[in-house]
Design a protein around this motif. Structure first.
Motif, PDB file in Angstrom:
ATOM      1  N   LEU A  60       6.940   0.043 -11.513  1.00 50.77           N
ATOM      2  CA  LEU A  60       6.760   0.995 -10.431  1.00 50.77           C
ATOM      3  C   LEU A  60       7.612   0.590  -9.234  1.00 50.77           C
ATOM      4  O   LEU A  60       8.097  -0.541  -9.146  1.00 50.77           O
ATOM      5  N   LEU A  61       7.711   1.494  -8.291  1.00 55.39           N
ATOM      6  CA  LEU A  61       8.221   1.152  -6.962  1.00 55.39           C
ATOM      7  C   LEU A  61       7.029   1.106  -6.022  1.00 55.39           C
ATOM      8  O   LEU A  61       6.221   2.048  -5.989  1.00 55.39           O
ATOM      9  N   MET A  62       6.887   0.025  -5.276  1.00 58.03           N
ATOM     10  CA  MET A  62       5.862  -0.053  -4.241  1.00 58.03           C
ATOM     11  C   MET A  62       6.570  -0.330  -2.923  1.00 58.03           C
ATOM     12  O   MET A  62       7.284  -1.328  -2.790  1.00 58.03           O
ATOM     13  N   THR A  63       6.380   0.552  -1.975  1.00 57.63           N
ATOM     14  CA  THR A  63       7.124   0.489  -0.720  1.00 57.63           C
ATOM     15  C   THR A  63       6.205   0.674   0.483  1.00 57.63           C
ATOM     16  O   THR A  63       5.070   1.149   0.346  1.00 57.63           O
ATOM     17  N   ASN A  64       6.738   0.319   1.662  1.00 54.54           N
ATOM     18  CA  ASN A  64       5.990   0.559   2.894  1.00 54.54           C
ATOM     19  C   ASN A  64       6.445   1.846   3.575  1.00 54.54           C
ATOM     20  O   ASN A  64       6.177   2.068   4.747  1.00 54.54           O
ATOM     21  N   TYR A 106       2.710   2.731  -0.690  1.00 52.79           N
ATOM     22  CA  TYR A 106       3.288   3.891  -1.353  1.00 52.79           C
ATOM     23  C   TYR A 106       3.740   3.485  -2.761  1.00 52.79           C
ATOM     24  O   TYR A 106       4.703   2.736  -2.919  1.00 52.79           O
ATOM     25  N   ILE A 107       3.019   3.971  -3.750  1.00 55.91           N
ATOM     26  CA  ILE A 107       3.283   3.618  -5.147  1.00 55.91           C
ATOM     27  C   ILE A 107       3.950   4.802  -5.838  1.00 55.91           C
ATOM     28  O   ILE A 107       3.364   5.880  -5.949  1.00 55.91           O
ATOM     29  N   THR A 108       5.180   4.588  -6.306  1.00 55.57           N
ATOM     30  CA  THR A 108       5.927   5.650  -6.969  1.00 55.57           C
ATOM     31  C   THR A 108       6.142   5.298  -8.431  1.00 55.57           C
ATOM     32  O   THR A 108       6.765   4.277  -8.748  1.00 55.57           O
TER      33      THR A 108
END
Length: 357
Positions: free
Chosen positions: A161-165, A234-236
């Motif tokens: 996944l992508l996990m972002t702020n 934010y989990i994409t």
């Protein structure tokens, strides 16, 4: 290394007719150290204690062989990426070797990280990577060159996944942001405008919190234990795919000196570990995403067009990886084709056929 054995004589017989000594069977109590750079909060380390070691002990019951285990996890003996050297040098007999973080010494083993967007089934990846390492000469040679024997116990990793702020609604949103990624996965960011930074699970939380990264490429089953959703909410779900990150290997000299009964017990336990680990993993992924969402994270999934745009915008990282392997005397193309054909035959539909370009 001095491997410590306490041997007690069980049987000694003399063939009086020929005055020839018959083979003697010994009881052995062996001191065995197992090393992992990651702490036991992560599932693959937990199963070493809960599955692999008990399976070995159970298999040795009644054989006259016993093991005193020393479990050295979380950097107590070797940091992440140092497990291979610890086992090779005899500091430990057995290691959870992170091939992902040893790309120079275990280059063929990293094939999945150079073929993103292939398959999301981590159980399938783990099973077939163990089979390939039993049949692919270049993979076997990589272990042998470092004085190790690969037992199995593949550490399959669930869909990355992508996990972002910050929120992501398009690939353009990544432009200029610093994203941490494990080893070769940094290559997945090429073409997105993001700045890829190599890292690992033991440092992600603090590095996002302190602004070193704006996000990470990671997987749900480790993100929750690592509390990454607290700093990157934010989990994409991009669908980078499941991966192979390493497995259980042993010091070759030590292993070859063992009774075949002990050798088989170790191999069987590694297989039991892989099966139990992946069953546990499969049961947790959806649950963990739900828990993170309930604790404030926002989970979104991209559509096929987004995924294809990302994959098509990348360099053919697999081709570049093959060229490096070939230059080093390894048949990189054979490894790549072997893996991709195996995944397609097992039902995978890659977003991009890396081996056919």
């Amino acid at each position: 290394m001095k491997h410590i054995f306490k041997k007690g004589l069980m049987v000694a017989a003399v063939a009086t007719a020929g005055l020839t000594a018959a083979p003697m069977a010994f009881a052995e109590t062996m001191n065995v150290t197992v090393v992992a750079g990651h702490p036991p909060v992560f599932r693959w380390v937990k199963h070493t204690s809960q599955t692999f070691i008990p399976a070995v002990n159970a298999a040795l019951e009644g054989t006259g062989h016993t093991i005193n285990w020393s479990e050295q996890y979380g950097g107590s003996l070797a940091k992440v990426g140092e497990e291979l050297e610890a086992v090779e040098e005899g500091l430990a007999e057995i290691g959870l070797v992170s091939s992902l973080f040893d790309p120079a010494k275990l280059a063929p083993q990293n094939v999945t990280y150079f073929t993103p967007f292939v398959v999301s089934d981590s159980t399938l990846v783990g099973e077939w990577m163990d089979k390939l390492q039993a049949s692919n000469a270049d993979m076997q040679a990589a272990w042998d060159a470092n004085g190790l024997v690969y037992l199995g116990g593949a550490i399959g990793i669930d869909d990355y996944l992508l996990m972002t702020n910050f929120p992501i609604t398009s690939i353009a949103d990544l432009d200029g942001h610093k994203i941490g990624a494990p080893g070769p996965a940094v290559n997945w960011l090429k073409g997105t405008g993001a700045v890829g930074v190599s890292g690992n699970l033991t440092t992600y939380y603090n590095e996002i919190k302190t602004g070193v990264y704006d996000g990470v490429i990671v997987f749900a089953s480790a993100a929750l234990p690592g509390k990454l959703h607290e700093v990157a909410p934010y989990i994409t779900k991009v669908g980078f795919g499941a991966q192979y990150a390493g497995g259980i290997a042993v010091n070759k000299d030590w292993f070859e000196g063992l009774d075949p009964v002990v050798q088989q017990a170790l191999r069987d336990a590694a297989e039991a570990d892989r099966v139990a680990y992946h069953a546990d993993l499969d049961a947790s992924v959806t649950k963990f995403l739900g828990i993170m969402e309930s604790q404030g994270a926002t989970v979104t999934e991209v559509d096929d067009a987004f995924r294809k745009e990302w994959a098509d915008g990348m360099d053919n990282v697999a081709k570049l990886w093959v060229e490096k392997l070939n230059a080093a005397g390894v048949d990189g193309n054979a490894v790549l084709v072997d893996y991709m054909d195996t995944m397609r035959a097992a039902g995978a539909t890659p977003v991009r056929d890396w081996d056919k370009e």
